[in-house]
Each structure stands twice: as C-alpha cells, then as structure tokens.
Design a protein around this motif. Structure first.
Motif, PDB file in Angstrom:
ATOM      1  N   ASP A 153      48.821  81.900  53.827  1.00 11.04           N
ATOM      2  CA  ASP A 153      49.572  81.092  52.861  1.00 11.04           C
ATOM      3  C   ASP A 153      48.836  79.800  52.547  1.00 11.04           C
ATOM      4  O   ASP A 153      48.626  79.436  51.387  1.00 11.04           O
ATOM      5  CB  ASP A 153      50.949  80.759  53.422  1.00 11.04           C
ATOM      6  N   VAL A 180      54.057  63.162  38.694  1.00  7.19           N
ATOM      7  CA  VAL A 180      53.884  63.519  37.288  1.00  7.19           C
ATOM      8  C   VAL A 180      54.390  62.398  36.396  1.00  7.19           C
ATOM      9  O   VAL A 180      53.743  62.006  35.410  1.00  7.19           O
ATOM     10  CB  VAL A 180      54.615  64.844  36.981  1.00  7.19           C
ATOM     11  N   LEU A 207      46.928  77.074  36.026  1.00  7.28           N
ATOM     12  CA  LEU A 207      45.495  77.298  35.806  1.00  7.28           C
ATOM     13  C   LEU A 207      45.266  78.222  34.622  1.00  7.28           C
ATOM     14  O   LEU A 207      44.259  78.080  33.917  1.00  7.28           O
ATOM     15  CB  LEU A 207      44.851  77.897  37.054  1.00  7.28           C
ATOM     16  N   ILE A 240      52.623  86.544  42.564  1.00  5.15           N
ATOM     17  CA  ILE A 240      52.636  85.766  43.816  1.00  5.15           C
ATOM     18  C   ILE A 240      53.965  85.051  43.977  1.00  5.15           C
ATOM     19  O   ILE A 240      54.519  84.968  45.074  1.00  5.15           O
ATOM     20  CB  ILE A 240      51.454  84.786  43.831  1.00  5.15           C
ATOM     21  N   GLY A 251      54.381  70.710  35.975  1.00  2.00           N
ATOM     22  CA  GLY A 251      53.942  69.394  36.429  1.00  2.00           C
ATOM     23  C   GLY A 251      52.440  69.275  36.495  1.00  2.00           C
ATOM     24  O   GLY A 251      51.867  68.282  36.025  1.00  2.00           O
ATOM     25  N   LEU A 252      51.757  70.294  37.040  1.00  2.00           N
ATOM     26  CA  LEU A 252      50.303  70.198  37.138  1.00  2.00           C
ATOM     27  C   LEU A 252      49.651  70.320  35.771  1.00  2.00           C
ATOM     28  O   LEU A 252      48.636  69.666  35.510  1.00  2.00           O
ATOM     29  CB  LEU A 252      49.763  71.269  38.093  1.00  2.00           C
ATOM     30  N   PHE A 259      54.599  77.481  45.363  1.00  2.00           N
ATOM     31  CA  PHE A 259      53.584  76.472  45.061  1.00  2.00           C
ATOM     32  C   PHE A 259      52.269  77.084  44.588  1.00  2.00           C
ATOM     33  O   PHE A 259      51.800  76.749  43.502  1.00  2.00           O
ATOM     34  CB  PHE A 259      53.381  75.567  46.270  1.00  2.00           C
ATOM     35  N   PRO A 260      51.636  78.017  45.353  1.00  2.00           N
ATOM     36  CA  PRO A 260      50.384  78.588  44.848  1.00  2.00           C
ATOM     37  C   PRO A 260      50.556  79.384  43.573  1.00  2.00           C
ATOM     38  O   PRO A 260      49.689  79.321  42.685  1.00  2.00           O
ATOM     39  CB  PRO A 260      49.892  79.473  45.989  1.00  2.00           C
ATOM     40  N   LYS A 280      58.533  74.055  38.403  1.00  2.00           N
ATOM     41  CA  LYS A 280      58.209  72.647  38.600  1.00  2.00           C
ATOM     42  C   LYS A 280      56.706  72.434  38.719  1.00  2.00           C
ATOM     43  O   LYS A 280      56.135  71.577  38.052  1.00  2.00           O
ATOM     44  CB  LYS A 280      58.879  72.129  39.873  1.00  2.00           C
ATOM     45  N   VAL A 281      56.073  73.236  39.584  1.00  6.82           N
ATOM     46  CA  VAL A 281      54.654  73.006  39.880  1.00  6.82           C
ATOM     47  C   VAL A 281      53.794  73.352  38.671  1.00  6.82           C
ATOM     48  O   VAL A 281      52.866  72.612  38.325  1.00  6.82           O
ATOM     49  CB  VAL A 281      54.252  73.824  41.120  1.00  6.82           C
ATOM     50  N   GLY A 336      51.844  83.582  50.072  1.00  8.35           N
ATOM     51  CA  GLY A 336      51.976  82.986  48.746  1.00  8.35           C
ATOM     52  C   GLY A 336      53.282  82.248  48.668  1.00  8.35           C
ATOM     53  O   GLY A 336      53.756  81.719  49.656  1.00  8.35           O
ATOM     54  N   VAL A 350      50.647  76.971  40.746  1.00  9.47           N
ATOM     55  CA  VAL A 350      49.318  76.427  40.440  1.00  9.47           C
ATOM     56  C   VAL A 350      48.502  77.445  39.663  1.00  9.47           C
ATOM     57  O   VAL A 350      47.775  77.095  38.727  1.00  9.47           O
ATOM     58  CB  VAL A 350      48.599  76.006  41.740  1.00  9.47           C
ATOM     59  N   ILE A 351      48.625  78.748  40.011  1.00 10.20           N
ATOM     60  CA  ILE A 351      47.855  79.774  39.294  1.00 10.20           C
ATOM     61  C   ILE A 351      48.331  79.876  37.849  1.00 10.20           C
ATOM     62  O   ILE A 351      47.519  80.013  36.919  1.00 10.20           O
ATOM     63  CB  ILE A 351      47.960  81.123  40.024  1.00 10.20           C
ATOM     64  N   LEU A 396      56.223  65.433  43.918  1.00 12.48           N
ATOM     65  CA  LEU A 396      55.478  65.953  42.759  1.00 12.48           C
ATOM     66  C   LEU A 396      56.064  65.424  41.453  1.00 12.48           C
ATOM     67  O   LEU A 396      55.329  65.014  40.547  1.00 12.48           O
ATOM     68  CB  LEU A 396      55.512  67.473  42.788  1.00 12.48           C
ATOM     69  N   PHE A 454      47.177  67.494  34.206  1.00  9.57           N
ATOM     70  CA  PHE A 454      45.872  67.800  33.607  1.00  9.57           C
ATOM     71  C   PHE A 454      45.781  67.241  32.193  1.00  9.57           C
ATOM     72  O   PHE A 454      44.786  66.621  31.817  1.00  9.57           O
ATOM     73  CB  PHE A 454      45.656  69.310  33.610  1.00  9.57           C
ATOM     74  N   ILE A 507      45.478  76.035  31.668  1.00  9.22           N
ATOM     75  CA  ILE A 507      44.305  75.157  31.631  1.00  9.22           C
ATOM     76  C   ILE A 507      43.074  75.942  31.178  1.00  9.22           C
ATOM     77  O   ILE A 507      42.219  75.428  30.463  1.00  9.22           O
ATOM     78  CB  ILE A 507      44.117  74.511  33.013  1.00  9.22           C
ATOM     79  N   ILE A 533      60.582  76.281  42.200  1.00 11.70           N
ATOM     80  CA  ILE A 533      59.384  75.517  42.547  1.00 11.70           C
ATOM     81  C   ILE A 533      58.222  75.912  41.645  1.00 11.70           C
ATOM     82  O   ILE A 533      57.409  75.068  41.252  1.00 11.70           O
ATOM     83  CB  ILE A 533      59.045  75.731  44.033  1.00 11.70           C
TER      84      ILE A 533
END
Lengths: 173, 147
Positions: A49, A158, B50, B30, B130-131, B42-43, B126-127, B39, B46-47, A154, B135, B53, B123
């Motif tokens: 993880d 942001v 990405l 994931i 937010g990310l 959160f990950p 949010k992630v 997983g 992010v993916i 987070l 960026f 992005i 989550i």
C-alpha cells in the motif's frame, strides 16, 4: 536484509548527488531517484500500500518540480563562508550521531512493537470490518479520525495554494 | 493546424490518446478494490489526477480545462469532503461517529466491508480534484503573468 541496505546506500548517494550537483534539473532528477528508492524499500519491507502511494506521489511531485524549474535559471552561489558552514555541519553530525548512539539503545527492536493494540487489530480486523485489506480496515475504520484529519490537511493545503498563487480574482458574472 | 500548435509533438499526442483512458480506468480500479487489494482512495485519486495532468502536459491547458475545469474540480473536492463527513455522521443513528453501519457482506467480494468503499470513493474525489487544482495553481496560474 542485504537488498534493504543496498537500497538505503543508493538513497544516501542520490541525496548527496542532489545537494552537490550544479544543475537544477539534475538535482530534481536525483531527488526523484531517492523517492523511487524509498518506494522499493517499502516493497522490500512488504508494505505494498505504502509502495503504491509513494510511487504515484513521487511521480506527481517530480512532474510539478520539473515544470516549475525547467525555464528558471537560478544562479548558484559559490562565494561565502564555506569553511564555517562545513565545520558547523560536521559538528552537528557528530553531536547527532553521539546522541543517537546513546538514545537508540532503548527503542524496541525492528518488528517488535511495544503497543499491544496492533496485534489486536491484526487478529480482529478482518472479522470486525469484513475488509480483506487490513491496512484499509485500520485507516478507514479503527483509525478513521486520522483519515479525517488527513483529508482536512489536504483541503487546507489546496485552499492555501489557490489563495496564494492565484493572481486574478474570480469575477462575478 | 491550430490545434497542433499547443502542447507536445504528434507522437506524444497519439500515445497519450491511446493510454490516458487506461490510466484513468486503472485509478478507478484501485479505488474500487481498495478494501480487497493494496491501494485505496489516496493512491487511486492520485492516479486519476495524473491522467488529467497527462492530458494537460500533452495537449496544453485548454484541452484539459475542457475535460475538467477549475470550477468543476472545486465542486468535486467539496463533494468528496461532504460525502466523507455525511457517511461518518450517519453513524450517529446507530451509536457513534464513524460507525460501520452497512452490512459486512460476503468477504472478498466487491460489495463488502460496509462503509469502507464509500469512504474510499469520497477520498478519491477529494484527492483527485485537490491535486489537480494544486498542479494547475503551481504550473499554469503562476505562468500567466510571464507570457
């Protein structure tokens, strides 16, 4: 354990390269190599993880750093009191190693936690939450307050970035 | 001709068109399997960020804002926070904050583990939003003045 030590050595070398190299982009690439080494360390220690999270966050940080530094040509400061800086750094390293040598004896060994609550989670996590992934059952059920705090951090980050970096305010229609 | 001028070269754009959907699907996989395999929210988030992005780097910022503009990203960020908190507050009906009030279901199946998949999805919203916003703020908005 030998691969773990090799990876740690690789990360230390990468960190030294990142500090010492003259070019900004090369420094960013060396920081990325340190992060990928950390992801492999998590994989060796059987924490997939954390390995996935570290890998994707490292890629995102690398993209942001490269995009932010690719056009900038920051001057490298060569002059200054380098003898004093080197001496104080070495002094602090010696003091840190001395204190660590004294105090790290009392820490519990690797893989032998003092708290008994962790073994409780391992025994009852699957039965009480029904989640096959034990990490998720801990962070989203037993320790969900931590996740709430992380989500708040987070959100605040942001908001802070948007407030600081936005040059033009949003206009009312 | 005008569309080809922003972003990177034709090779990068073609490869991006082929791969970006797969990256997005992998992020969703994931997130949805966070309670079964390594997983989680959160990950996966992010993916997903990405993948947007990726579009922005290859095609330029106009194409990416057509898919997910700033107002919509802020909406998704707030939506994730509200889902997370409201699922936690509904637990008060049965006793306490963060109560796992749904049924546990059959172990190792997709619909199991009660409220944990809902938290994962919240989550993820949010992630991802937010990310993506971070960026955009660090790379696009800070350059607008220089151009």
């Amino acid at each position: 354990m030998i691969e773990l030590h090799l990876l740690l050595l690789f990360m230390i070398v990468g960190a030294i390269v990142a500090v010492e190299v003259g070019d900004l982009i090369s420094s960013v690439v060396a920081v990325g190599a340190v992060g990928l080494g950390l992801s492999l360390v998590f994989l060796v220690l059987k924490a997939p993880d954390l390995a996935i999270t570290q890998l994707v966050v490292e890629i995102l940080c690398l993209i942001i750093l490269i995009r932010a530094t690719i056009k900038r040509d920051l001057p490298l400061i060569k002059s200054g009191r380098w003898h004093f800086n080197t001496f104080s750094t070495l002094l602090f390293i010696v003091v840190f190693l001395l204190l660590a040598f004294i105090s790290l004896h009392d820490l519990p060994g690797f893989g032998k936690p003092l708290l008994r609550v962790a073994s409780n989670y391992l025994r009852e996590g699957f039965l009480r939450t029904g989640s096959a992934n034990l990490v998720t059952s801990v962070i989203l059920d037993f320790r969900a307050y931590d996740t709430l705090g992380e989500a708040t951090v987070l959100f605040t980050a942001v908001m802070g970035v948007m407030v600081v970096m936005r040059r033009i305010g949003r206009k009312k229609e | 001709m005008k569309a080809n001028q922003t972003g990177m070269t034709l090779i990068v754009k073609t490869i991006t068109r082929l791969t970006v959907g797969l990256i997005l699907l992998y992020g969703i996989y994931i997130v949805l399997h966070g309670h079964l395999s390594p997983g989680g929210g959160f990950p996966g988030g992010v993916i997903i960020a990405l993948s947007f992005i990726h579009i922005m780097l290859a095609f330029g910022k106009d194409m990416a804002f057509k898919k997910l503009n700033q107002a919509r990203a802020s909406f998704f960020e707030n939506l994730g926070a509200i889902i997370f908190l409201s699922v936690a507050i509904i637990g008060f009906a049965g006793g306490y904050f963060f109560l796992n009030f749904l049924s546990k279901g059959e172990p190792f199946s997709l619909f199991s583990a009660g409220t944990i998949p809902l938290y994962n999805i919240a989550i993820c919203f949010k992630v991802a939003a937010g990310l993506f916003l971070i960026f955009v703020a660090l790379v696009v908005l800070s350059r607008k003045e220089e151009e």
